[in-house]
Write an enzyme that holds these catalytic residues in place. Structure first.
Site, PDB file in Angstrom:
ATOM      1  N   ASN A   3      90.905 -40.760 123.182  1.00 47.43           N
ATOM      2  CA  ASN A   3      90.920 -41.465 121.899  1.00 47.43           C
ATOM      3  C   ASN A   3      90.547 -42.926 122.063  1.00 47.43           C
ATOM      4  O   ASN A   3      89.761 -43.487 121.292  1.00 47.43           O
ATOM      5  CB  ASN A   3      92.314 -41.356 121.270  1.00 47.43           C
ATOM      6  CG  ASN A   3      92.337 -40.432 120.070  1.00 47.43           C
ATOM      7  OD1 ASN A   3      91.299 -39.990 119.587  1.00 47.43           O
ATOM      8  ND2 ASN A   3      93.524 -40.139 119.588  1.00 47.43           N
ATOM      9  N   ASP A  49      89.414 -36.014 117.453  1.00 51.54           N
ATOM     10  CA  ASP A  49      89.573 -34.864 116.548  1.00 51.54           C
ATOM     11  C   ASP A  49      88.723 -33.681 117.006  1.00 51.54           C
ATOM     12  O   ASP A  49      89.159 -32.527 116.949  1.00 51.54           O
ATOM     13  CB  ASP A  49      89.185 -35.260 115.116  1.00 51.54           C
ATOM     14  CG  ASP A  49      90.176 -36.225 114.493  1.00 51.54           C
ATOM     15  OD1 ASP A  49      91.262 -36.424 115.074  1.00 51.54           O
ATOM     16  OD2 ASP A  49      89.866 -36.772 113.417  1.00 51.54           O
ATOM     17  N   ASP A  97      99.256 -35.039 120.073  1.00 49.59           N
ATOM     18  CA  ASP A  97      98.721 -34.150 121.117  1.00 49.59           C
ATOM     19  C   ASP A  97      99.750 -33.101 121.539  1.00 49.59           C
ATOM     20  O   ASP A  97      99.697 -32.570 122.638  1.00 49.59           O
ATOM     21  CB  ASP A  97      98.270 -34.968 122.337  1.00 49.59           C
ATOM     22  CG  ASP A  97      99.408 -35.761 122.969  1.00 49.59           C
ATOM     23  OD1 ASP A  97     100.547 -35.694 122.458  1.00 49.59           O
ATOM     24  OD2 ASP A  97      99.168 -36.449 123.976  1.00 49.59           O
ATOM     25  N   ARG A 111      97.683 -19.491 132.180  1.00 49.71           N
ATOM     26  CA  ARG A 111      96.315 -19.135 131.785  1.00 49.71           C
ATOM     27  C   ARG A 111      95.774 -20.146 130.770  1.00 49.71           C
ATOM     28  O   ARG A 111      94.613 -20.562 130.842  1.00 49.71           O
ATOM     29  CB  ARG A 111      96.306 -17.721 131.215  1.00 49.71           C
ATOM     30  CG  ARG A 111      94.924 -17.203 130.887  1.00 49.71           C
ATOM     31  CD  ARG A 111      94.917 -15.704 130.651  1.00 49.71           C
ATOM     32  NE  ARG A 111      95.731 -15.323 129.504  1.00 49.71           N
ATOM     33  CZ  ARG A 111      96.792 -14.542 129.563  1.00 49.71           C
ATOM     34  NH1 ARG A 111      97.215 -14.068 130.729  1.00 49.71           N
ATOM     35  NH2 ARG A 111      97.463 -14.211 128.474  1.00 49.71           N
TER      36      ARG A 111
END
Length: 322
Positions: free
Chosen positions: A192, A201, A227, A248
Site C-alpha cells: 500500500n 485493492d 488485511d 495450502r
C-alpha cells in the site's frame, strides 16, 4: 358529455387560461410513461416516455391492450386482484415486471386510476409508470454490501459471524468438529505504501481468489477488514486436517503477485481454534484463534499455529503468574 370525474369524485378542470395543447405538451415532456385506455383496456393514447420505456411506438400500440407488455411473471391472481381494486376503489399501485418490445423484462412501478363519467361509470383508465431497474439494482447492491466486502466480494464480518453461528449449531447436533482460522497478510502495508491504495485493492482481490482456490465449497472465506481474513472450516476431520488446509492457502499466498508488471511478494500469518476442543461458542473460538495468530507474529510471522499448540505454554505462564 360533462367533464369526466376521477374515482374520488373530483372533476378534472382546467383554468380558463390553460389550453388543452399545454396539457398535451406537459404529458409529452414528463419523464413518466403515461398510457390511457378505455373501460375495456383498449389503448387510446400514450406519451413519448411510454415509447422510451417500452420500445413500442404510439402507432404500434393504439387499439391494442396492455397485454403486449406482459412479462408472464405475474399470475392470473395478481391481475384479478388489480382489476378488483380498480373497480372497487378506482385506484391501484404497485410494482411488477413488464416486457419491452425487444423482449427484455424490466421492473416497473405502476399507478393506475379510473376516470368515471357523470353517471359514475368508468370511462377511462390512466396508467402512469416508470422503469425502476436502476433503483432495484441500487437496492440489491446495498443489500449485498450489508453482508459482503466491497473490494473482494467476500463475505464480511456480519455474514461470517452468521455462518459461524449456524456452523456451530450444526456441529453440536452432529457431534462434528469445526475450525475457525484468522489470517493476517504479511507485507500488505508495504505494498500500500509503495504502490498506492488502488494497487492494494487489486492485491486484495487477487489474494481473495487465491485463498478461495485452496478451500472447499463448504468452507467460508471472509474479509474482516484491512488485511485480516477469517476462514470457517465446518466438519473438519482433525487438527491435522485444518492445518493442511491453512498451509495450502499460505503456500498459495507466497507465490508472487503481479501488479501492473511489478512483482509483489507477501505472506500470511494464521492462527486457528477448534470446536469443541478450544471453545464452545463463537466468541471463545475467535479469541483463541486470535491468540494463536498473535503468537505466530511474535515468533516471526508466516507460520500457522492452532490454539492447541500454544495452550500448554499459556497454562504454564498463568501458573507462574499465580
Amino acid at each position: 358529455m360533462t367533464a369526466p370525474q376521477a374515482a374520488s369524485g373530483c372533476a378534472f378542470a382546467m383554468s380558463p387560461g390553460l389550453r388543452a395543447d399545454l396539457v398535451m405538451k406537459a404529458l409529452d415532456a414528463t419523464s413518466y410513461a403515461v398510457m390511457i385506455t378505455d373501460a375495456q383496456a383498449t389503448i387510446l393514447a400514450v406519451n413519448p416516455a411510454f415509447s422510451r420505456v417500452t420500445g413500442w411506438s404510439t402507432e404500434e400500440v393504439i387499439g391494442r391492450t396492455p397485454r403486449i407488455l406482459s412479462s408472464g411473471r405475474q399470475d392470473a391472481d395478481f391481475y384479478e386482484e388489480m382489476w378488483h381494486a380498480l373497480h372497487e376503489t378506482g385506484h391501484w399501485h404497485g410494482e411488477l415486471w413488464n416486457r419491452r418490445k425487444s423482449g427484455d423484462i424490466y421492473p416497473e412501478h405502476l399507478v393506475i386510476d379510473a376516470v368515471r363519467d357523470s353517471g359514475g361509470e368508468i370511462e377511462f383508465f390512466v396508467a402512469v409508470f416508470s422503469d425502476i431497474a436502476e433503483r432495484k439494482e441500487r437496492e440489491r447492491r446495498l443489500s449485498y454490501l450489508a453482508y459482503h466486502d466491497e473490494i473482494t466480494d467476500l463475505p464480511n464480518r456480519a455474514l461470517f459471524m452468521d455462518r459461524l453461528s449456524h456452523g456451530l449449531a450444526l456441529a453440536r447436533r452432529r457431534g462434528t468438529p469445526l475450525a475457525v482460522v484468522l489470517l493476517d497478510l504479511d507485507g500488505f502495508k508495504d505494498v500500500n505504501d509503495t504502490f498506492g491504495h488502488e494497487a492494494g485493492d487489486l492485491l486484495l482481490r487477487s489474494v481473495a481468489q487465491r485463498m478461495k482456490s485452496g478451500l472447499r465449497d463448504s468452507d467460508t472465506l471472509a474479509r474482516l477488514g484491512g488485511d485480516e481474513f477469517a476462514i470457517l472450516l465446518p466438519a473438519v476431520g482433525s487438527a491435522r486436517d485444518a492445518r493442511k488446509v491453512v498451509m495450502r492457502v499460505q503456500a498459495a499466498l507466497r507465490r508472487p503477485f503481479y501488479l501492473a508488471g511489478d512483482e509483489v511478494c507477501i505472506g500470511g500469518s494464521a492462527g486457528g481454534a477448534l470446536y469443541p476442543a478450544n471453545g464452545a461458542d463463537a466468541e471463545e473460538l475467535l479469541r483463541c484463534a486470535d491468540l494463536a495468530m498473535y503468537e505466530v507474529k511474535r515468533r516471526g510471522k508466516g507460520d500457522m499455529l492452532l490454539y492447541g499448540d500454544i495452550a500448554p505454554r499459556r497454562a504454564a505462564q498463568r501458573a507462574r503468574a499465580g
